[in-house]
Design a protein around this motif. Structure first.
Motif, short mmCIF file in Angstrom:
data_model
loop_
_atom_site.label_atom_id
_atom_site.label_comp_id
_atom_site.label_asym_id
_atom_site.label_seq_id
_atom_site.Cartn_x
_atom_site.Cartn_y
_atom_site.Cartn_z
N ILE A 95 0.08 5.58 5.77
CA ILE A 95 -0.52 5.00 4.57
C ILE A 95 -1.74 4.15 4.94
CG2 ILE A 95 1.03 2.97 4.63
CD1 ILE A 95 0.95 2.94 1.57
N GLY A 96 -2.77 4.22 4.11
CA GLY A 96 -3.90 3.31 4.30
C GLY A 96 -5.25 4.00 4.36
N GLN A 97 -6.26 3.16 4.10
CA GLN A 97 -7.64 3.69 4.08
C GLN A 97 -8.10 4.14 5.47
OE1 GLN A 97 -10.26 1.06 1.73
NE2 GLN A 97 -8.38 -0.01 1.17
N ASP B 257 -7.49 -2.75 -7.33
CA ASP B 257 -7.73 -3.71 -6.27
C ASP B 257 -7.42 -3.07 -4.92
OD1 ASP B 257 -8.22 -6.63 -5.68
OD2 ASP B 257 -6.40 -6.20 -4.56
N HIS B 258 -8.21 -3.40 -3.94
CA HIS B 258 -7.97 -2.83 -2.62
C HIS B 258 -7.79 -3.92 -1.57
CE1 HIS B 258 -8.36 1.18 -4.16
NE2 HIS B 258 -9.49 0.84 -4.75
N VAL B 259 -7.11 -5.00 -1.99
CA VAL B 259 -6.77 -6.06 -1.04
C VAL B 259 -5.84 -5.48 0.01
CG1 VAL B 259 -5.55 -8.26 -0.76
CG2 VAL B 259 -7.00 -7.87 -2.76
N GLY C 68 -2.20 10.08 -5.77
CA GLY C 68 -2.33 8.82 -6.53
C GLY C 68 -3.03 7.75 -5.72
N CYS C 69 -3.61 6.80 -6.45
CA CYS C 69 -4.36 5.71 -5.78
C CYS C 69 -4.26 4.43 -6.62
CB CYS C 69 -5.82 6.12 -5.59
SG CYS C 69 -6.85 4.86 -4.83
N PRO C 70 -3.17 3.68 -6.51
CA PRO C 70 -2.01 3.94 -5.67
C PRO C 70 -1.01 4.84 -6.38
CG PRO C 70 -1.77 1.83 -6.79
CD PRO C 70 -3.08 2.40 -7.23
S1 SF4 Z 1 -4.47 5.54 -1.70
FE1 SF4 Z 1 -5.70 4.09 -2.85
S2 SF4 Z 1 -4.38 2.33 -3.08
FE2 SF4 Z 1 -3.52 3.56 -1.40
S3 SF4 Z 1 -4.38 2.74 0.50
FE3 SF4 Z 1 -5.72 4.39 -0.21
S4 SF4 Z 1 -7.31 3.37 -1.42
FE4 SF4 Z 1 -5.60 1.94 -1.21
#
Ligand code: SF4
Length: 372
Positions: A321-323, A266-268, A348-350
């Protein structure tokens, strides 16, 4: 479902996520007998709503009841005994679980009113709810959250609500860890459905909720709690009751070899709804369109750094942190795949909280003469 399986799904739609996990686990096939006495054990340690970070989501409980009714199970019961000093009946009502139960005609049992049996669990004798002991199958629905004495609380500790208040006090006198592990040798969780939507950062009674947006399913309570430990930045071995339960054969704390079945990523995006305590931790973060689950893992890792009095290292040089940092470069530390262009980036993601913690400790070590 195998013992080493952990089903994880991310998101914010608690009803749909619960259903996904139950379908994937094929819970109905684990119970099989339509006349089985099934107990649903939420965490209602205090009379507070779910968004306090203390109690199990009523939406999840309702989704479980719906699933069980649809599969023809007749003998359902929701049971709980809040902590000493709070009213379970009030907790049933305030949490919204009473309403869910009424909708499906499922009775509620306050275990404080129940008869108790004295049961021998290893070297200990325990006073446990007779009804709980008579159940054929327990669906354990804890909350992924912190605890001031045991660091975390999850599936193993959630069964404490099936004991008398006198026994709860006795457990605290004994330091909790060993009795919790032994309790799980005599009272068994058939299936664990962990509410990881919005548990508390460090206290079981809530107040500092951290939206972690996930639900976890498993059949091994030790493995599920090992996941909780990892999600909060601890190794399972750091949680004494997990270690003891593993040694007693209740389950396995081998989280590294767990078979993780992730149903939905999920990418909320993170929403700034945090308590003052969590906001203080977030001062070490620069966030741009971060996913909620990713941000929560970083918050948990920063809380562990604070425990070690090391958070100060990231006050001047915060973590990105963040897209919004995708494709960007920088000399700082980034958290997650989106920041892979940074000099130091947690993969990692996340990324798991333990991985974040590990990289941050390495970074502190790199800057100081004493590597961790
Ligand atoms: S690493 Fe993955 S989970 Fe973290 S902000 Fe980026 S897209 Fe979202």
């Amino acid at each position: 479902m195998e013992k080493q399986d952990l089903i994880v799904t991310y998101g914010t739609d608690a009803a749909a996520m619960t259903r996904q996990v139950l379908d994937k686990a094929d819970l109905a096939s684990m119970i099989s007998d339509g006349n089985a006495k099934i107990g649903i054990k939420p965490n209602l340690v205090v009379a507070k709503p779910h968004n306090s970070g203390a109690t199990t989501s009523p939406v999840m409980v309702e989704a479980v009841l719906r699933y069980l009714r649809e599969h023809g199970f007749k003998q359902l019961l929701i049971l709980e005994g809040s902590w000493v000093g709070d009213s379970t009946k009030k907790a049933f009502s305030v949490s919204g679980i009473e309403e869910a139960a009424e909708k499906y005609g499922v009775p509620l049992l306050d275990t404080k009113d129940d008869a108790y049996c004295r049961v021998q669990a290893g070297p200990m004798e325990m006073e446990i709810s007779k009804t709980a002991l008579d159940l054929d199958f327990i669906i354990n629905m804890p909350v992924l959250k912190g605890h001031c004495q045991t660091k975390i609380t999850g599936a193993l500790k959630n069964l404490k609500g099936c004991m008398s208040d006198r026994e709860k006090r006795h457990f605290h006198l004994l330091g909790l860890h060993r009795p919790i592990a032994y309790l799980n040798t005599v009272l068994k969780s058939g299936f664990i459905l962990m509410d990881g939507l919005c548990g508390d950062l460090d206290f079981e009674e809530g107040g500092n909720p951290v939206p972690m947006n996930r639900i976890i399913g498993g059949v091994d309570p030790v493995l599920v709690d090992s996941y909780v430990a990892e999600a909060m930045g601890y190794s399972p071995e750091e949680i004494e009751y997990i270690k003891i339960a593993h040694e007693l054969g209740v389950g396995s704390c081998d989280i590294i070899h767990a078979n993780r079945i992730v149903l939905h990523h999920d990418h909320v995006l993170v929403r700034p709804l945090y308590s003052r305590k969590v906001q203080l931790l977030s001062q070490a973060i620069v966030e741009k369109e971060a996913c909620s689950a990713c941000y929560a893992n970083l918050i948990q890792a920063l809380a562990r750094l604070q425990d070690k009095h090391l958070l100060v290292h990231f006050k001047q040089q915060p973590i990105f942190i963040g897209q919004g940092f995708k494709g960007k470069t920088g000399d700082g530390v980034g958290c997650g795949a989106c920041t892979q262009g940074f000099r130091c980036s947690v993969p990692g993601c996340p990324p798991a909280a333990t991985t974040i913690l590990h990289v941050l400790l390495q970074e502190i070590g790199r800057k100081s003469a004493f590597p961790f």
